[in-house]
Write a protein that holds these residues in place. Sequence first.
Motif, PDB file in Angstrom:
ATOM      1  N   ASP A 390     -11.877  -3.443   1.761  1.00  0.00           N
ATOM      2  CA  ASP A 390     -11.337  -4.210   2.859  1.00  0.00           C
ATOM      3  C   ASP A 390     -10.762  -5.509   2.340  1.00  0.00           C
ATOM      4  O   ASP A 390     -11.107  -6.508   2.708  1.00  0.00           O
ATOM      5  N   PHE A 391      -9.600  -5.168   1.628  1.00  0.00           N
ATOM      6  CA  PHE A 391      -8.832  -6.325   1.067  1.00  0.00           C
ATOM      7  C   PHE A 391      -7.480  -6.528   2.137  1.00  0.00           C
ATOM      8  O   PHE A 391      -6.931  -5.798   2.526  1.00  0.00           O
ATOM      9  N   ARG A 392      -7.085  -7.927   1.713  1.00  0.00           N
ATOM     10  CA  ARG A 392      -5.665  -8.205   2.402  1.00  0.00           C
ATOM     11  C   ARG A 392      -4.834  -8.637   1.190  1.00  0.00           C
ATOM     12  O   ARG A 392      -4.806  -9.549   0.566  1.00  0.00           O
ATOM     13  N   PHE A 393      -3.510  -8.122   1.338  1.00  0.00           N
ATOM     14  CA  PHE A 393      -2.509  -8.407   0.348  1.00  0.00           C
ATOM     15  C   PHE A 393      -1.145  -8.979   0.559  1.00  0.00           C
ATOM     16  O   PHE A 393      -0.710  -8.664   1.772  1.00  0.00           O
ATOM     17  N   SER A 394      -0.713  -9.713  -0.159  1.00  0.00           N
ATOM     18  CA  SER A 394       0.891  -9.980   0.161  1.00  0.00           C
ATOM     19  C   SER A 394       1.538  -9.301  -1.226  1.00  0.00           C
ATOM     20  O   SER A 394       0.981  -9.404  -2.328  1.00  0.00           O
ATOM     21  N   THR A 410       0.841   3.808   5.079  1.00  0.00           N
ATOM     22  CA  THR A 410      -0.314   3.964   4.026  1.00  0.00           C
ATOM     23  C   THR A 410      -0.447   2.527   3.425  1.00  0.00           C
ATOM     24  O   THR A 410      -1.861   1.973   3.673  1.00  0.00           O
ATOM     25  N   MET A 411       0.471   1.651   3.301  1.00  0.00           N
ATOM     26  CA  MET A 411       0.340   0.098   2.820  1.00  0.00           C
ATOM     27  C   MET A 411      -0.300  -0.592   3.650  1.00  0.00           C
ATOM     28  O   MET A 411      -1.256  -1.397   3.499  1.00  0.00           O
ATOM     29  N   HIS A 412       0.103  -0.414   4.949  1.00  0.00           N
ATOM     30  CA  HIS A 412      -0.853  -1.169   5.942  1.00  0.00           C
ATOM     31  C   HIS A 412      -2.201  -0.833   6.118  1.00  0.00           C
ATOM     32  O   HIS A 412      -3.093  -1.685   6.193  1.00  0.00           O
ATOM     33  N   ILE A 413      -2.360   0.395   6.360  1.00  0.00           N
ATOM     34  CA  ILE A 413      -3.998   0.885   6.086  1.00  0.00           C
ATOM     35  C   ILE A 413      -4.630   0.366   4.909  1.00  0.00           C
ATOM     36  O   ILE A 413      -5.803  -0.022   4.977  1.00  0.00           O
ATOM     37  N   ALA A 414      -3.955   0.068   3.654  1.00  0.00           N
ATOM     38  CA  ALA A 414      -4.673  -0.212   2.702  1.00  0.00           C
ATOM     39  C   ALA A 414      -4.815  -1.905   2.557  1.00  0.00           C
ATOM     40  O   ALA A 414      -5.490  -2.293   1.667  1.00  0.00           O
ATOM     41  N   GLY A 415      -4.279  -2.592   3.538  1.00  0.00           N
ATOM     42  CA  GLY A 415      -4.378  -4.037   3.558  1.00  0.00           C
ATOM     43  C   GLY A 415      -3.002  -4.748   3.289  1.00  0.00           C
ATOM     44  O   GLY A 415      -3.415  -5.939   3.379  1.00  0.00           O
ATOM     45  N   PHE A 416      -2.208  -4.193   3.029  1.00  0.00           N
ATOM     46  CA  PHE A 416      -0.930  -4.904   2.880  1.00  0.00           C
ATOM     47  C   PHE A 416      -0.294  -5.650   4.397  1.00  0.00           C
ATOM     48  O   PHE A 416       0.009  -5.010   5.218  1.00  0.00           O
ATOM     49  N   ARG A 417      -0.370  -6.806   4.375  1.00  0.00           N
ATOM     50  CA  ARG A 417       0.146  -7.632   5.450  1.00  0.00           C
ATOM     51  C   ARG A 417       1.364  -8.496   5.373  1.00  0.00           C
ATOM     52  O   ARG A 417       1.812  -8.498   6.229  1.00  0.00           O
ATOM     53  N   VAL A 418       1.825  -8.828   4.227  1.00  0.00           N
ATOM     54  CA  VAL A 418       3.154  -9.581   4.007  1.00  0.00           C
ATOM     55  C   VAL A 418       3.828  -8.913   2.721  1.00  0.00           C
ATOM     56  O   VAL A 418       3.150  -8.793   1.827  1.00  0.00           O
TER      57      VAL A 418
END
Length: 712
Positions: A390-394, A410-418
């Motif tokens: 449950d991480f968030r990434f740039s 897939t990137m969004h599901i994995a936590g990429f936000r920016v």
Amino acid sequence: MKVLLLFPPQWVPYYPHLALPSLAAFLRSNGVETVQKDLNVGSYNQFLTRKYLRSLKSALDSKFDEFNSKPRLSASPEQQVYSDIFIAKSSLYHLADNIEDAVKVFRGRRYYNAETLNTARKTIENALTTVSIAHYPARLELMSFSMPEYDGKFETIEKLTSNIQGNPYFEYFEKNVLPYVREQAPGVIGISIAGESQLIPALTLARLVKKNFDCHVVLGGYVVTLLADSLTRHRKLFEEYCDSLLVLEGERPLLELVRRLESHQSLESVPNLIYFDDGSVRANQVSPPEPMEGLPAPDFDGLPLQEYLAPDPVLPVLASRGCYWGRCAFCSHNVSYENKYRPHSGEKIVADLEALHRKYGVKHFAFSDEAIAPKVMREVTSRLIEDKTDFRFSTNIRIEPQFTPALCETMHIAGFRVVYLGQESGCDRVLGLMKKGFNKDTAIEVCRNLVNAGIWDHLYIFLGFPGESENDAQETITFLSENASIIRSFNLGSFSLGRGSEVMRMPGDYGIKISQARLDDLAMVYSYAPSSGISSSRAAELSREAWAILSKEYPTSRVLDLLSKEDLLLYLSHFESTDPALTKIKRSPTVSAPGVELTLDSQLKTSPGVFRTTLNFDLPDIMKNLLLNWERDAVPSPVRVLFDPENRKIRPIGPNVSEMLDLLGRGRTIRMIARQLSQRHNIPEAAVEAFCLDALNQLKNEGYLAADKAII
């Protein structure tokens, strides 16, 4: 042997730089006692305090008196400096009284109120401007530091690193850092210089440390690698600033240096080392970098994660080293990695993320890669989803057709936000000149895929690449305008010729002439003259004009108005369930209180903090000169002004208004003031009453005056 790693100012203060944690992790995993200290965040902790800002009063007063007594002020830069010093010294105490709360906004939950955050950022920016003015002509900002006198010459470095009055970091190092070094008593001090804005502060620090302590001082980092050929030509550097330099990647070379110093062995076999020995500078052979699988996760122990300007810690990480494209003509970042690309495995990347989460309780990560390759991105996202993190990434990515709708989802599901994209231009001809390897249609496709997947895309754009025409630049501006629905935000600047870039190495191929550089030149950026296309000054002008328009017309202008790009990861994470596209981020409408007209029975006083003073130059007129770019000198023309330190605004007042303001307070109504002035000047009372009502109403509406009692 203890190693003390120091990260000098100036760098952005939002989260740690990765240099020290990477080195510390490797040294500690090999049994070396290692202490790391982020002097960059420490300097902000020093400057952004009530005590420090108030301590600048004497310096500001002295500088203002110097300019205020001049026989004339030149159009540039003296008039701007005069204006800046007056505002800084006149708003100093108000600023000092509010600065610590502004810092608390960044470190607490009020950060997530965009208007409150914007106000706090402006307060911090004003504080750094005040620090700059007190050390004029130094310029310190959240994103940069410069000393305009620096011309790339070593002789100038010698002056600036010993300039107690003009170098804002000198006192900080002497009073705060040297006692800390003395307490730690290290055998080796490593100073990492990652960016140009650190160069003068880092060398100031190195010089002080070298002078005061008997230990081995080694400099490393991207800037040292880029300047190595020139640095080796300065024997005095090794006599007064450091004992050695480490170029390229530093983990194994630093470990070998420590081991040889500890055992009193020769340094001739330490890879990547440049050092002074027996009267001459020696450069050892460069060895291959440490294998990626041998690099431990970065170690942030010892860094004050709660002291960065963010309410929730963000940790930088790397999925790879180097750039897998490595051909952009304007870029020199890949020099540090010998133009090689070395990715971690997806399994290693995710294992490191999970370890950092367990150790530090952090869920926000900023990938600092030059660009994560699509293949690596697929591996990482698949593993993240498999592990149900449950991480968030740039992150930075390169524009590639492989960033398909499916991969972006897939990137969004994995936590990429920016996602930050170095598009650079919206003109295919210029993209070709730059050797970007994609066209604008591919850029549009990737941006659309990201936005449709719920990922915020931020583009880096610049105008003025050598050979770029006015029409080419306009095509880029049009590209930004026409694709506003799939570009969430962007930076728009102008080309700068950086050391180590292909354009710098082969100027003839790009149709430019560079000012002759000396072999011992230590400049990072160079001026140039293009044989065709727009000049650098025209490119800067076009970018400013375009930004002024686009930043207001863009659908996300409300966000661009209140937030910095550094805020995006935390904001998108915080609001992802309630406002995933940040559509609710906007300024509250300004509601003006109903204007209450003064009556002759009203009583007034100056608003809190507002004061009057007389200036030797007509500052309001000078401000008009600066706004309109009028190139005319200013001569002494004394003027009486009102100044509001909270809103940093100034207003000229004539002698009649000044005399009227002298009579405010002590229970006097406007009627009483008018009667007294009428008798004093033998003017009909009705005429004076009308004048007083009109003038005082205007000053009240502008915020300079407030009701002393309820206005009747």
